[in-house]
Design a protein around this motif. Structure first.
Motif, mmCIF file in Angstrom:
data_model
loop_
_atom_site.group_PDB
_atom_site.id
_atom_site.type_symbol
_atom_site.label_atom_id
_atom_site.label_comp_id
_atom_site.label_asym_id
_atom_site.label_seq_id
_atom_site.Cartn_x
_atom_site.Cartn_y
_atom_site.Cartn_z
ATOM 1 N N CYS A 1 0.837 -1.210 0.000
ATOM 2 C CA CYS A 1 0.000 0.000 0.000
ATOM 3 C C CYS A 1 0.870 1.258 0.000
ATOM 4 O O CYS A 1 1.770 1.404 0.822
ATOM 5 N N ILE A 2 0.586 2.162 -0.941
ATOM 6 C CA ILE A 2 1.362 3.413 -1.023
ATOM 7 C C ILE A 2 0.523 4.596 -0.514
ATOM 8 O O ILE A 2 0.898 5.750 -0.688
ATOM 9 N N GLY A 3 -0.652 4.291 0.048
ATOM 10 C CA GLY A 3 -1.480 5.348 0.644
ATOM 11 C C GLY A 3 -2.151 6.250 -0.367
ATOM 12 O O GLY A 3 -2.479 7.403 -0.057
ATOM 13 N N ALA A 4 -2.380 5.722 -1.576
ATOM 14 C CA ALA A 4 -2.979 6.555 -2.626
ATOM 15 C C ALA A 4 -4.433 6.928 -2.315
ATOM 16 O O ALA A 4 -4.927 7.942 -2.796
ATOM 17 N N GLY A 5 -5.112 6.111 -1.561
ATOM 18 C CA GLY A 5 -6.449 6.455 -1.070
ATOM 19 C C GLY A 5 -7.620 6.171 -2.003
ATOM 20 O O GLY A 5 -8.760 6.448 -1.656
ATOM 21 N N GLN A 6 -7.367 5.571 -3.176
ATOM 22 C CA GLN A 6 -8.500 5.288 -4.080
ATOM 23 C C GLN A 6 -9.533 4.366 -3.431
ATOM 24 O O GLN A 6 -10.728 4.526 -3.645
ATOM 25 N N CYS A 7 -9.061 3.405 -2.655
ATOM 26 C CA CYS A 7 -9.995 2.451 -2.046
ATOM 27 C C CYS A 7 -10.962 3.183 -1.104
ATOM 28 O O CYS A 7 -12.164 2.896 -1.085
ATOM 29 N N GLN B 1 -7.912 5.077 6.265
ATOM 30 C CA GLN B 1 -6.453 5.115 6.256
ATOM 31 C C GLN B 1 -5.935 5.498 7.636
ATOM 32 O O GLN B 1 -6.545 6.337 8.317
ATOM 33 N N ALA C 1 -3.976 1.865 4.124
ATOM 34 C CA ALA C 1 -5.395 1.508 4.188
ATOM 35 C C ALA C 1 -5.628 0.389 5.199
ATOM 36 O O ALA C 1 -4.772 -0.471 5.400
ATOM 37 N N CYS D 1 -7.113 -0.003 -7.012
ATOM 38 C CA CYS D 1 -5.844 0.156 -6.283
ATOM 39 C C CYS D 1 -4.681 0.080 -7.277
ATOM 40 O O CYS D 1 -4.542 -0.902 -8.003
ATOM 41 N N PRO D 2 -3.829 1.103 -7.306
ATOM 42 C CA PRO D 2 -2.771 1.142 -8.333
ATOM 43 C C PRO D 2 -1.639 0.142 -8.103
ATOM 44 O O PRO D 2 -0.850 -0.100 -9.017
ATOM 45 N N VAL D 3 -1.573 -0.439 -6.897
ATOM 46 C CA VAL D 3 -0.441 -1.348 -6.632
ATOM 47 C C VAL D 3 -0.910 -2.759 -6.237
ATOM 48 O O VAL D 3 -0.153 -3.544 -5.677
ATOM 49 N N ALA E 1 -2.760 -3.891 -3.875
ATOM 50 C CA ALA E 1 -2.523 -4.191 -2.459
ATOM 51 C C ALA E 1 -3.735 -4.861 -1.803
ATOM 52 O O ALA E 1 -3.662 -5.249 -0.644
ATOM 53 N N LEU E 2 -4.836 -4.976 -2.549
ATOM 54 C CA LEU E 2 -6.068 -5.496 -1.939
ATOM 55 C C LEU E 2 -6.420 -6.874 -2.500
ATOM 56 O O LEU E 2 -6.310 -7.096 -3.709
HETATM 57 S S1 SF4 Z 1 -4.798 -0.118 -0.652
HETATM 58 FE FE1 SF4 Z 1 -4.327 0.669 -2.690
HETATM 59 S S2 SF4 Z 1 -5.940 2.166 -3.115
HETATM 60 FE FE2 SF4 Z 1 -5.992 1.770 -0.905
HETATM 61 S S3 SF4 Z 1 -4.708 3.344 0.009
HETATM 62 FE FE3 SF4 Z 1 -3.391 1.564 -0.359
HETATM 63 S S4 SF4 Z 1 -2.505 1.894 -2.376
HETATM 64 FE FE4 SF4 Z 1 -4.242 3.279 -2.206
#
Ligand code: SF4
Length: 223
Positions: free
Chosen positions: A14-20, A30, A36, A56-58, A60-61
């Motif tokens: 998770c890079i904390g992008a916040g899309q989820c 978060q 997340a 999620c761009p990476v 992580a889910l």
């Molecule tokens: S799980 Fe994916 S979409 Fe959600 S905060 Fe982390 S990187 Fe972003």
């Protein structure tokens, strides 16, 4: 008991992008590091959960259905609109139409008692049983496309629905008990349908879109 749904977050990825959180705020939040975490595994409709997974761009889910992992990558091609012309596609579309009929029929029966309620309940039971048997034939084709453990979980859920149908049949002459049994059936069928529409069928369709082929024939003798 309905199938268990669990979402896992890989904190390292998770890079904390916040899309989820943006897509499914009822499910994700978060922490102070912007990583997340899950607040409620079923806090949003399944469509939103799948959308969050694929957004999620990476990657992580991961969604787990009755313990079986469903990776976002496995759903991505379908979510992006890739389709195949395999004969199973119209079959699954027909099941989806049946789902709509079942859902609306069961909801109407539980919401609006009528003089002919017992007769209509019997009709819905018969429609539900037929639908389950048709689907079970298609499940053998789907098993070649998705993790067989997942198909087993859905088959197990059919067992639960069968038991709910039996309960309803057993109490059909008692209006109170019938109403409760009807509501229980409607709930379990609705839950099953939602997971089928957002997880099982999309996984099979995505696998076909990626070029994976079925090894089993379809109900009705089609290849
Ligand atoms: S799980 Fe994916 S979409 Fe959600 S905060 Fe982390 S990187 Fe972003």
């Amino acid at each position: 008991m309905a199938m268990e749904v669990e979402i896992r977050v890989d904190r390292v990825r998770c890079i904390g992008a916040g899309q989820c959180v943006h897509v499914a705020p009822g499910v994700f939040d978060q922490d102070r590091e912007a990583k997340a975490f899950v607040v409620d595994h079923r806090g949003e409709p399944e469509e939103r959960i799948v959308h969050a997974l694929t957004a999620c761009p990476v990657q992580a889910l991961t969604l787990h259905v009755d313990g079986t992992p469903v990776a976002a990558d496995d759903l991505r091609d379908w979510a992006l609109g890739a389709r195949s012309d395999d004969p199973i596609v119209p079959l699954l579309e027909r099941f989806s139409e049946n789902h709509h009929e079942l859902r609306t029929g069961l909801a109407a029966l539980t919401a609006t008692p009528s003089d002919d309620e017992a007769g209509r309940a019997e009709e819905m039971c018969s429609m539900t049983s037929t639908h389950l048997r048709d689907e079970e034939q298609a499940y053998s084709a789907i098993t070649a496309l998705v993790d067989p453990r997942l198909v087993d979980a859905f088959e197990g859920d059919h067992g639960q629905i069968d038991r709910a149908l039996e309960r309803l049949t057993a109490v059909r002459s008692d209006p109170d008990l019938r109403g409760r049994a009807m509501a229980a059936l409607a709930t379990i069928v609705d839950d099953h349908i939602r997971l089928e529409e957002t997880v099982l069928f999309p996984l099979a369709l995505a696998a076909l879109a990626r070029g994976r082929s079925r090894v089993e024939s379809l109900p009705g003798g089609r290849a």
